[in-house]
Motif scaffolding. Structure first.
Motif, PDB file in Angstrom:
ATOM      1  N   TYR A  78      43.057 -33.834   2.015  1.00 59.21           N
ATOM      2  CA  TYR A  78      43.157 -34.777   3.129  1.00 59.21           C
ATOM      3  C   TYR A  78      42.786 -34.141   4.467  1.00 59.21           C
ATOM      4  CZ  TYR A  78      45.089 -38.514   6.019  1.00 59.21           C
ATOM      5  OH  TYR A  78      45.243 -39.528   6.923  1.00 59.21           O
ATOM      6  N   ALA A  93      52.688 -37.711  -1.696  1.00 58.88           N
ATOM      7  CA  ALA A  93      51.724 -37.565  -2.795  1.00 58.88           C
ATOM      8  C   ALA A  93      50.295 -37.350  -2.324  1.00 58.88           C
ATOM      9  CB  ALA A  93      51.795 -38.782  -3.724  1.00 58.88           C
ATOM     10  N   THR A  94      50.130 -36.651  -1.217  1.00 64.12           N
ATOM     11  CA  THR A  94      48.785 -36.398  -0.690  1.00 64.12           C
ATOM     12  C   THR A  94      48.573 -34.894  -0.574  1.00 64.12           C
ATOM     13  OG1 THR A  94      48.951 -38.447   0.549  1.00 64.12           O
ATOM     14  CG2 THR A  94      47.246 -36.927   1.238  1.00 64.12           C
ATOM     15  N   ASP A  95      47.468 -34.428  -1.147  1.00 64.12           N
ATOM     16  CA  ASP A  95      47.155 -33.006  -1.118  1.00 64.12           C
ATOM     17  C   ASP A  95      46.567 -32.648   0.253  1.00 64.12           C
ATOM     18  OD1 ASP A  95      46.180 -30.465  -1.430  1.00 64.12           O
ATOM     19  OD2 ASP A  95      45.243 -30.837  -3.378  1.00 64.12           O
ATOM     20  N   PRO A  96      47.244 -31.780   1.021  1.00 62.35           N
ATOM     21  CA  PRO A  96      46.714 -31.443   2.350  1.00 62.35           C
ATOM     22  C   PRO A  96      45.336 -30.808   2.306  1.00 62.35           C
ATOM     23  CG  PRO A  96      48.850 -30.366   1.980  1.00 62.35           C
ATOM     24  CD  PRO A  96      48.506 -31.086   0.718  1.00 62.35           C
ATOM     25  N   ASP A 103      54.122 -30.795   5.138  1.00 66.60           N
ATOM     26  CA  ASP A 103      55.094 -31.041   4.063  1.00 66.60           C
ATOM     27  C   ASP A 103      55.249 -32.542   3.825  1.00 66.60           C
ATOM     28  OD1 ASP A 103      55.578 -28.378   3.586  1.00 66.60           O
ATOM     29  OD2 ASP A 103      57.347 -28.253   4.862  1.00 66.60           O
ATOM     30  N   ALA A 104      55.232 -33.308   4.923  1.00 64.74           N
ATOM     31  CA  ALA A 104      55.371 -34.764   4.784  1.00 64.74           C
ATOM     32  C   ALA A 104      54.207 -35.336   3.965  1.00 64.74           C
ATOM     33  CB  ALA A 104      55.434 -35.421   6.151  1.00 64.74           C
ATOM     34  N   LEU A 105      53.001 -34.797   4.170  1.00 65.04           N
ATOM     35  CA  LEU A 105      51.853 -35.256   3.363  1.00 65.04           C
ATOM     36  C   LEU A 105      52.133 -35.053   1.882  1.00 65.04           C
ATOM     37  CD1 LEU A 105      48.672 -33.892   5.195  1.00 65.04           C
ATOM     38  CD2 LEU A 105      49.228 -36.272   4.782  1.00 65.04           C
ATOM     39  N   LYS A 106      52.673 -33.851   1.559  1.00 65.46           N
ATOM     40  CA  LYS A 106      52.960 -33.559   0.148  1.00 65.46           C
ATOM     41  C   LYS A 106      54.003 -34.534  -0.407  1.00 65.46           C
ATOM     42  CE  LYS A 106      52.099 -28.599   0.642  1.00 65.46           C
ATOM     43  NZ  LYS A 106      52.780 -27.301   0.787  1.00 65.46           N
TER      44      LYS A 106
END
Lengths: 260, 256
Positions: free
Chosen positions: B140, B134-137, B128-131
């Motif tokens: 990434y 602004a980073t698509d898990p 969730d923190a990645l999202k």
């Protein structure tokens, strides 16, 4: 809950969310102006975390709408686009720092990916934000597992600030911390909100923290906002539910069914 | 509970799982193809999957080649066909044993590791923190692992084939008394490019399945330590079964 006549920074209207047959949020509405801080209190299972995850875009809405600076954000939507469109920052309950990165890389991550900064600019910004929250440059090389829970939350605050958000959502920022560390985190949060004129929504069941952080406090009970007002009115309210929760009384109308 | 109810519910559950895996696969494959690409993460995965799996795959194929030489010699002497030992070792390893054994060993090592890492990230809200940053898990976390696994498995199998054949050579020449030159001639004379290519294609498919199952079970793991444990077990079991099923299908496609 209206803060001023100007266009609110954040407006949540009749938000509904359910999981399966269980309705978690019923018609939650509120609005906040620039620089204001709302604290939402409520027992475990009242829907607080679901509410801020819906606002952030991590969960899609079943019904209702969210506006930032008067612009309606579509739903359902991609949470990543939502984060970028909205200028939201999110500080997680357990900090959610990346284990595989050191502290400096954690803070620089958002600047690199959300703000598309190059490596050096992101690193400089990370150092600046770490310094803002009182973390020394030397600590930047440590890993999240090397520091205490309280420091991890401070670093998570720096990481959230590094993406230059307009609105920050705090998920129980002081849970699991000793009273001194809780106070320190609250002070840092207030300092950041005031210095950058940020709008903040905090969910917590820590009443001391709620009183320190909120310009306004609202209470969520079984997915419904049942009360809102200034912090000094909280203990004088006529609502028995709110009075019981705020004072921590065991006897009263508050249902513990959702918490157990 | 009546029989129709049980059958109906099981069918719906099965279809739901198939549907979830299909959607996940589509998103994962799209993420592998579309930018942005995370080169640093990809290279880290190449080292993790390729380099660090080399000892495990090497040892497995070495001893498999040695055992194969011994067993085929024991069997072939019964009808005076000892001369075929080298050929059987080479063909068995390149066509079947190399890719399948490497696939199963990497599934245990890498599939479990991917599932454990991603499920821990899920449990601790790092995904969730990645999202929120602004980073698509999928781009990434998942795409670099899948691409690295697809590329590393054939390389591992190629090295494993050579080590396995060398294992057969060691036993054949030093224990069973074959002439070294004759053994090497027998190894290469009947070996065709399709034997090696089919093994490498199988390895690439197995690499995809291992990473996909690791990522899928990690990404959809339950809460807490039990969720991480279950995700890891499911990743290894499902990828191992899929490897064996796919191996049969690919063998039929290549050789029948």
């Amino acid at each position: 809950m209206s803060d001023s006549e100007e266009t609110p920074r954040l407006r949540v209207t009749e938000l509904k969310k359910s999981f399966g047959n269980k309705m978690i949020l019923h018609n939650v509405s509120f609005q906040l102006s620039k620089g204001s801080s709302l604290v939402i209190i409520g027992g475990s299972g009242s829907g607080k975390s679901v509410l801020i995850k819906c606002i952030s875009g991590l969960y899609t809405l079943d019904q209702g709408q969210i506006e930032v600076n008067g612009k309606v954000l579509n739903s359902p939507r991609n949470p990543i686009d939502a984060m970028q469109q909205r200028g939201f920052g999110f500080m997680f309950q357990n900090a959610a720092l990346f284990d595989s990165m050191n502290i400096l890389e954690n803070v620089a991550f958002g600047a690199k990916h959300a703000l598309k900064m190059n490596h050096k600019a992101a690193r400089d910004l990370a150092l600046e934000k770490l310094s803002l929250v009182g973390i020394s440059r030397r600590m930047g090389n440590l890993y999240p597992s090397d520091v205490s829970t309280g420091i991890r939350k401070v670093i998570a605050l720096a990481r959230t600030l590094a993406i230059d958000p307009q609105i920050i959502l705090f998920d129980e920022p002081t849970t699991g911390l000793d009273p001194l560390m809780s106070k320190k985190i609250d002070e840092l949060i207030l300092q950041c909100i005031r210095s950058e004129s940020l709008t903040a929504v905090t969910i917590t069941h820590d009443m001391s923290s709620a009183m320190r952080l909120g310009d306004k406090i609202a209470m969520l009970y079984n997915g419904t906002l049942i009360w809102s007002g200034k912090p000094d009115k909280l203990f004088k309210t006529d609502s028995e539910l709110v009075k019981q929760f705020a004072n921590g009384y065991l006897d009263g109308p508050f249902s513990f069914t959702n918490s157990l | 509970m009546n029989l129709f109810g049980i059958v109906g519910r099981s069918t719906i559950n099965l279809l739901q799982v198939v549907g979830r895996i299909s959607i996940f696969t589509y998103k994962a494959v799209s993420s592998c193809v579309l930018p942005p690409y995370y080169l640093k993460i990809f290279l880290k995965q190449i080292v993790e999957i390729g380099y660090y799996s080399l000892p495990v795959v090497g040892l497995t194929t070495l001893f498999s080649g040695m055992v194969l030489a011994l067993q085929s010699h024991t069997g072939f002497t019964r009808f005076s066909a000892e001369g075929a030992v080298a050929t059987v070792v080479a063909l068995s390893l390149t066509r079947e044993l190399g890719p399948v054994l490497a696939g199963l060993m990497v599934s245990g090592r890498i599939g479990a590791s991917i599932a454990a890492e991603i499920s821990t990230m899920r449990v601790t809200e790092q995904i969730d923190a990645l999202k929120t940053l602004a980073t698509d898990p999928f781009k990434y976390l998942i795409a670099p692992r899948i691409v690295a696994s697809i590329l590393c498995l054939p390389a591992l199998v190629l090295v494993g084939d050579l080590i396995g054949i060398y294992g057969g050579y060691l036993v054949g020449v030093h224990k069973l008394g074959f002439n070294a030159t004759t053994y090497l001639d027998q190894t290469t004379i009947y070996l065709q490019p399709i034997d090696i290519i089919s093994g490498l294609v199988k390895a690439a498919v197995f690499g995809f399945l291992i990473a996909l199952m690791g990522c899928y079970h990690g990404y959809h793991s339950g809460r807490g330590a039990q969720g991480v444990g279950t995700a890891t077990t499911n990743a290894v079991v499902s990828s191992s079964i899929l490897i064996l099923i796919t191996n049969y299908i690919l063998t039929e496609l290549f050789f029948v």
